[in-house]
Enzyme design. Structure first.
Site, PDB file in Angstrom:
ATOM      1  N   ARG A 119       0.787  -1.259  -0.030  1.00  0.00           N
ATOM      2  CA  ARG A 119      -0.034   0.039  -0.031  1.00  0.00           C
ATOM      3  C   ARG A 119       0.885   1.071   0.118  1.00  0.00           C
ATOM      4  O   ARG A 119       0.707   2.082  -0.808  1.00  0.00           O
ATOM      5  CB  ARG A 119      -0.872  -0.047   1.425  1.00  0.00           C
ATOM      6  N   HIS A 168      -7.764  -4.110  -7.719  1.00  0.00           N
ATOM      7  CA  HIS A 168      -7.501  -2.995  -6.385  1.00  0.00           C
ATOM      8  C   HIS A 168      -8.956  -3.137  -5.874  1.00  0.00           C
ATOM      9  O   HIS A 168      -9.532  -2.243  -6.070  1.00  0.00           O
ATOM     10  CB  HIS A 168      -7.239  -2.032  -6.889  1.00  0.00           C
ATOM     11  N   TYR A 189     -17.103  13.200 -14.585  1.00  0.00           N
ATOM     12  CA  TYR A 189     -17.100  14.191 -15.706  1.00  0.00           C
ATOM     13  C   TYR A 189     -15.716  14.127 -16.353  1.00  0.00           C
ATOM     14  O   TYR A 189     -15.619  14.762 -17.314  1.00  0.00           O
ATOM     15  CB  TYR A 189     -17.174  15.448 -14.767  1.00  0.00           C
TER      16      TYR A 189
END
Length: 742
Positions: A35, A81, A126
């Site tokens: 991580r 993931h 967007y």
């Protein structure tokens, strides 16, 4: 701790302490390895690697059209993931921001945040994205046998463990992360400089860190702000892998009065800087600044204008104050903590990091060349079989038409392998043309030459390193650019004191006989003309600036000081000094002095002893002041005289006599009794001490009588210190004032 043993089949018995320790260590290792920390090979954390790989699998190359970011995030979460979509998208945004990454890996379209607010990006539904050209340095060789693959979280797909980076990306874009018990903070660097360092290490593996700094002088942030960390500190940082880096905003002066800030330190918000400066202006902590404007636009990403009050302001001093009190200067921690080739986290110095990456790169190139060699050998093997078939085409056709199982027959007749026989059987009729034999022989020759070249390189460690060097230099030529963050030597930032921040205004401080003090604006103030309380009168005055300290003397030889700007206005009677200071019982204030800390004054007593000292030696933070002039029994404090270099000193006694000598004969002390000024018979006292320029006229006043002495008369009294001097008229027996006559 006692344990209860339970005899149930298939049940594991462990203490709570042991189970908790094991569970926490597993979690810690997961956070560290999967991580928070980057791998030295490609410089990426797992989520970044998965985003880049998923985008390449979606065909989002730099030459393709942009696709919705939600599509990429969906693929990353669904395939590789299984975590939160917002965290994944934020990692993607970071790689697209040219003010966060020195070399962005994602090419974004839409609102991807701004330097002022990096987290103001639009939602992933967007925005659109594709890979940047620079990302091909991480992906180009992924299908060439260069990477190890591992199953994804559900075992349905494979994902690369590490991407085959062609450059040491771990140092180029840097990274930061917090794991369990450790963290990493790697600053970004310039690709050309890093590659030059790698080439130097390839040529000379014993290259020291100090020698590497000739190629890699320091970090290179995605901002034009200056790096002011000294070279010796950078050397320590790169040698140990830990340290700090200071970056300062870049500015220039326009019209001698406007400071234009053109670049901010890395990840500093312009809005926050403006608010910090504006807050100081509101709180009257920046009286020398009259206006603050944000003139940033599309052409100038950062352009903040700070307008000074006048051209007399020391801009360097003001900027040092702003560097010390705002985010115009920032310090960044550096901690080169990465997961090495052995799979373990470790803090590495610059040389160790580049050396280890070069081992990874050399092995990656070896695997790529071996993969290509295997392909070439396989193709040559097939071409050999096809050539045999073409040379015996009629017989081959006959076998295929007549035999039930032509493959074994072809293998037996022509000595073909299984692959060769399969390739012959797969031939299309159009490939039976006469020109096809020439094509085969041409391809065969080309592949044979390539085979020899590959075997040469793979057979020599030197040639392999040369190949790596050529590829690095080619990549530097394609993707290299100029350094953005200049390295400069600069003085340390220093916040101005409260007095330094005040406007420098003319002021006259007036002291009354009863110890009342007040300050009037300007230097043309007559203290005697001011009004006083009943029973009080004018005693002394001096002129200076509001930034200076006012020094007070009492009749016991003690000195006190107060900031001139803090004194009450002369529009009133002022206030008693005893409200702020605590002189000894029975003493009274006799004099006030203003000036710069290095200005000199003469302190003297009526028994004929004195010395010169700097005004700063008379400053005291203590309300009770400090003992400055030691007084013998029966001695009185004379009015201190301001002194300049190369002046003459006048001493007048009660006899009356006058002695003039050079100020250089006076000792300079911080405090004490001083040296003898003039020879005094018993019972005689010194009336006044005064300093003046050679050639000036002086007027000595005794009561209402005043006599002027010209340069010739004063030169006549000139002698060495501690001499007897010359006699004066008896009318000057009680001199109470000495002044320069214009």
């Amino acid at each position: 701790m006692s344990q209860t043993t339970l005899n149930y089949d298939g049940v594991e018995q462990r203490s709570v302490a042991e189970f908790t320790e094991s569970a926490y260590l597993d979690y810690a290792m997961y956070v560290i390895l999967d991580r928070a920390l980057p791998h030295i090979g490609d410089g990426l954390k797992p989520v970044q690697r998965r985003i880049i790989y998923a985008m390449s699998e979606l065909g989002l190359k730099a030459s393709s059209k942009h696709k919705k970011s939600a599509r990429t995030v969906g693929d990353v979460l669904g395939k590789f993931h299984p975590h939160g979509d917002s965290a994944c998208y934020e990692a993607m945004v970071l790689m697209a921001q040219d003010f966060s990454f020195r070399y962005p890996l994602v090419d974004g379209q839409g609102n991807w945040g701004s330097m002022d607010d990096p987290k103001s990006f639009a939602a992933m539904r967007y925005t659109e994205a594709r890979l940047s050209k620079f990302s091909q340095l991480l992906l180009d060789e992924i299908g060439q046998g260069t990477v190890d693959w591992a199953p994804n979280f559900d075992g349905t797909l494979d994902e690369p463990r590490v991407l085959p980076a062609r450059v040491p990306h771990v140092l180029l874009n840097g990274t930061s992360g917090i794991a369990v018990g450790m963290a990493t903070d790697i600053p970004p660097h310039n690709v050309t400089e890093i590659i030059n360092g790698c080439v130097a290490l390839l040529a000379k593996p014993s290259t020291t860190t100090e020698e590497l700094l000739e190629f890699i002088p320091g970090p290179d942030y995605p901002t034009d702000a200056q790096i002011i960390t000294p070279r010796d500190e950078l050397l320590k940082l790169y040698d140990s892998g830990q340290g700090s880096i200071r970056q300062r905003a870049a500015y220039e002066v326009e019209d001698g009065i406007n400071v234009v800030i053109k670049a901010l330190p890395f990840q500093v918000s312009g809005g926050k800087v403006l608010e910090q400066i504006a807050a100081q202006m509101r709180n009257k902590k920046l009286p020398m600044v009259v206006d603050l404007r944000d003139e940033s636009d599309h052409e100038n990403a950062v352009r903040f204008v700070i307008e000074m009050r006048s051209k007399r302001i020391d801009i360097d001093t003001v900027m040092k104050h702003l560097f010390a009190t705002t985010d115009l200067e920032r310090s960044y921690r550096a901690n080169f903590n990465v997961i090495g080739l052995n799979g373990r986290p470790q803090v590495k110095g610059l040389r160790a990091m580049l050396s280890e990456w070069l081992l990874y790169r050399v092995e990656t190139v070896r695997r790529r060349l071996q993969y290509r060699l295997d392909k070439v050998l396989a193709r040559l093997h097939i071409l050999e079989g096809m050539l045999i078939a073409f040379l015996n085409i009629d017989e081959v056709i006959a076998i295929i038409r007549e035999e039930d199982k032509p493959k074994p027959a072809l293998m037996a007749r022509f000595g073909l392998s299984d692959l060769q026989a399969e390739a012959v059987l797969e031939l299309k009729l159009r490939h039976l043309a006469r020109l096809e034999e020439m094509k085969i022989r041409t391809e065969q020759a080309e592949l044979e030459a390539e085979r020899q070249k590959l075997e040469k390189i793979l057979g020599s460690e030197t040639r392999l390193k040369t190949q790596v060097k050529k590829e690095l230099l080619k990549d530097a030529e394609l993707f290299g650019d100029e350094r953005r963050s200049p390295l400069v030597e600069a003085d340390s930032a220093q916040a101005m004191s409260e007095q330094d921040l005040l406007p420098s205004e003319a002021v006259t401080v007036v002291l009354s006989e009863n110890g009342w003090i007040r300050a009037a604006k300007g230097h043309d103030v007559d203290g005697e003309s001011l009004s006083y309380k009943s029973g009080d009168a004018f005693l002394a005055q001096d002129s200076g600036q509001t930034r200076q300290n006012a020094v007070f003397f009492d009749n016991s030889g003690r000195s006190y000081s107060l900031p001139a700007h803090s004194l009450p206005s002369a529009r009133s009677h002022g206030e008693p000094l005893t409200g702020r200071l605590s002189p000894p019982t029975g003493s009274s204030f006799t004099q006030v002095l203003l000036g710069n800390p290095n200005d000199q004054v003469i302190l003297a007593s009526s028994v004929g002893y004195g010395f010169k000292t700097r005004l700063e030696n008379l400053y005291s933070k203590n309300k009770a002041g400090k003992a400055s002039l030691s007084l013998p029994n029966g001695a009185e404090v004379l009015t201190p005289a301001k002194l300049k270099s190369q002046q003459w000193v006048l001493v007048v006694t009660s006899e009356p006599r006058m002695l003039v000598f050079n100020e250089e004969e006076l000792p300079e002390l911080a405090k004490g009794k001083g040296n003898k000024l003039i020879q005094l018979p018993k019972g005689e006292r010194v009336q006044a001490v005064f300093a003046f320029e050679p050639g000036q006229k002086l007027a000595l006043k005794s009561g209402d009588y005043e006599k002027v002495f010209g340069p010739a008369a004063l030169e006549e009294a000139f002698a060495n210190r501690a001499k007897k001097g010359v006699n004066l008229p008896r009318t000057l027996k009680r001199v109470n004032q000495v002044r320069v006559v214009d």
